[in-house]
Design a protein around this motif. Sequence first.
Motif, PDB file in Angstrom:
ATOM      1  N   ARG A  55      -9.435 -33.096 -20.437  1.00 51.92           N
ATOM      2  CA  ARG A  55      -8.038 -32.694 -20.218  1.00 51.92           C
ATOM      3  C   ARG A  55      -7.138 -33.912 -20.056  1.00 51.92           C
ATOM      4  O   ARG A  55      -5.976 -33.894 -20.481  1.00 51.92           O
ATOM      5  CB  ARG A  55      -7.935 -31.790 -18.995  1.00 51.92           C
ATOM      6  CG  ARG A  55      -8.537 -30.410 -19.177  1.00 51.92           C
ATOM      7  CD  ARG A  55      -8.096 -29.487 -18.058  1.00 51.92           C
ATOM      8  NE  ARG A  55      -8.582 -29.939 -16.771  1.00 51.92           N
ATOM      9  CZ  ARG A  55      -9.725 -29.558 -16.220  1.00 51.92           C
ATOM     10  NH1 ARG A  55     -10.508 -28.733 -16.869  1.00 51.92           N
ATOM     11  NH2 ARG A  55     -10.080 -30.005 -15.031  1.00 51.92           N
ATOM     12  N   GLY A  85      -7.491 -35.805 -23.603  1.00 55.13           N
ATOM     13  CA  GLY A  85      -7.126 -34.957 -24.722  1.00 55.13           C
ATOM     14  C   GLY A  85      -8.043 -35.197 -25.901  1.00 55.13           C
ATOM     15  O   GLY A  85      -9.035 -35.921 -25.814  1.00 55.13           O
ATOM     16  N   GLU A 112      -0.315 -30.615 -29.146  1.00 56.36           N
ATOM     17  CA  GLU A 112       0.554 -31.068 -28.060  1.00 56.36           C
ATOM     18  C   GLU A 112       1.562 -32.090 -28.563  1.00 56.36           C
ATOM     19  O   GLU A 112       2.742 -32.040 -28.216  1.00 56.36           O
ATOM     20  CB  GLU A 112      -0.300 -31.674 -26.945  1.00 56.36           C
ATOM     21  CG  GLU A 112       0.510 -32.233 -25.780  1.00 56.36           C
ATOM     22  CD  GLU A 112      -0.390 -32.828 -24.707  1.00 56.36           C
ATOM     23  OE1 GLU A 112      -0.017 -33.868 -24.137  1.00 56.36           O
ATOM     24  OE2 GLU A 112      -1.455 -32.257 -24.445  1.00 56.36           O
ATOM     25  N   SER A 113       1.113 -33.040 -29.374  1.00 59.81           N
ATOM     26  CA  SER A 113       1.985 -34.055 -29.962  1.00 59.81           C
ATOM     27  C   SER A 113       1.277 -34.649 -31.171  1.00 59.81           C
ATOM     28  O   SER A 113       0.065 -34.485 -31.336  1.00 59.81           O
ATOM     29  CB  SER A 113       2.317 -35.158 -28.942  1.00 59.81           C
ATOM     30  OG  SER A 113       1.122 -35.759 -28.461  1.00 59.81           O
ATOM     31  N   LYS A 116      -2.666 -34.784 -31.393  1.00 61.36           N
ATOM     32  CA  LYS A 116      -3.265 -34.622 -30.062  1.00 61.36           C
ATOM     33  C   LYS A 116      -3.277 -33.143 -29.717  1.00 61.36           C
ATOM     34  O   LYS A 116      -2.229 -32.513 -29.616  1.00 61.36           O
ATOM     35  CB  LYS A 116      -2.458 -35.398 -29.012  1.00 61.36           C
ATOM     36  CG  LYS A 116      -3.111 -35.461 -27.642  1.00 61.36           C
ATOM     37  CD  LYS A 116      -2.257 -36.271 -26.684  1.00 61.36           C
ATOM     38  CE  LYS A 116      -2.923 -36.442 -25.335  1.00 61.36           C
ATOM     39  NZ  LYS A 116      -4.118 -37.292 -25.402  1.00 61.36           N
ATOM     40  N   LYS A 174      -3.882 -29.662 -27.528  1.00 61.63           N
ATOM     41  CA  LYS A 174      -3.734 -29.222 -26.146  1.00 61.63           C
ATOM     42  C   LYS A 174      -5.091 -28.975 -25.505  1.00 61.63           C
ATOM     43  O   LYS A 174      -5.291 -29.252 -24.323  1.00 61.63           O
ATOM     44  CB  LYS A 174      -2.892 -27.943 -26.095  1.00 61.63           C
ATOM     45  CG  LYS A 174      -1.468 -28.108 -26.586  1.00 61.63           C
ATOM     46  CD  LYS A 174      -0.732 -26.775 -26.565  1.00 61.63           C
ATOM     47  CE  LYS A 174       0.693 -26.923 -27.086  1.00 61.63           C
ATOM     48  NZ  LYS A 174       1.402 -25.617 -27.129  1.00 61.63           N
TER      49      LYS A 174
END
Length: 458
Positions: A51, A54, A92-93, A244, A246
């Motif tokens: 977490r 990632g 996420e990005s 990336k 989540k």
Amino acid sequence: MNFVKRACLSLWARKVRTLVTLATFLVISVMVLGGVLIRDATARAGERAERTVGADVTLEMDLDSLASGGALTAPRISAGLVDRIGTSPLVESYNYQSFDGARLAGGAELTGESADPGRPGLALPRGVRDSRLVPGFADGSWTLLAGEPITAADRDRDVVLIEERLARKNRLEPGDTLRLAPNDPEREGTRQFTVRGVYRDPSDAPDPEYLDSPGDRILMPAHALTRLNGGEGGATEVGGAVFKLKDPGTYDAFTASAKERAGAALDGFTLGINDKAVRQMTGAMSAVSSSATLAMWLIGVAGASVLALLVTLAVRQRGREYGVLLALGEGRGKVVAQQAVEIVAVAAVAVGLSCLFAAPLTQSAGNALVSGEAAEQRRKLDAWEPPPPGQTGVDQGLDPEDRPVEGADPIDRITVRLDDGALITVVGAGLGIALLAAVAPAAAVLRLDPKTILTKGT
């Protein structure tokens, strides 16, 4: 007399034997519970590491298909298509980079040598979507000293991030302008870029692939680099991207989504998850967890064997007692049940006591084991040396994949927690061992002949 009551009286009357059995079972229970606790603690620490770090999915050139297809140029993919993949709710990005040349204009000078000795002032800017996701900034080795990073909102702006050495030499600071000319010397004109920020790269080594000085490295929006060298309206193409996720567990779903969104445009590319940082952080724990799990199984099997032997010997010594019970009309099943009750009662007490001792003992032992493994892995990481500038290291026998990930230190501590899952596991294991230990004595009891025992004593 009820066989349960007889079992309790038997345990009390044979205190020494009961204590020996209890001590044996307690050691087994503590070791088994310790293995369960270490396994669960390392699993939780691994999940936290995933977490925290990632999962980075890399879209890069498929070298195998490039070699088999005989292609001479690397495939390219449009930034717009990467944006479409990046809109997945699983992401996420994401970031992409493009590379091209640009010449400093307006009197600006490089801090080192030109990327091409025959073309003074030639730099090699990197076109990015989000400078915060560039590896140097992401791992913390680069520092933004002044100004702001480049983000996706700067897509249509002519802005740059420059290294502090280039800024110092040309007396530039955020808000100033830097003029750049196209890579192609036959193209006329220059473009004016606003200095968005100044960053620091502590390295003095040239880039191993492009050989440009880190002090002359310029970051700008990928679309701005395309406008500089391709003119207005030119399509921005990149050689790869990094997404990336989540949740690292959604890798398969993401790859399926990416292939559906991109279709044939992904030909020549491969999608691979880069969990190297997580593996580097959790390597020590994985080794300890594997050893603890193996030891747990070995101790369980060995413990069941030892207990079965102890109980079998007890049955042989108590043959006359069982013979009298059978001669008085007691059923063989109840005699076996009495033996099972004695074993299960001792097992229950041992498991209960193990819950009191196992957690603190496992915490100390687990941290010592993980710390030792982490220290050994850290020594290996510190001993790694990069290849000489301009070389990949393959000729020197170096594997590029062995390069340590910055900021991903091996985890050297775990937190042991006795939860319901661990308790259920050890209770189940304890009862299982107790029942296995009762199998051999049960078979011996079923073979007893009361007449022979009473007449011959055996």
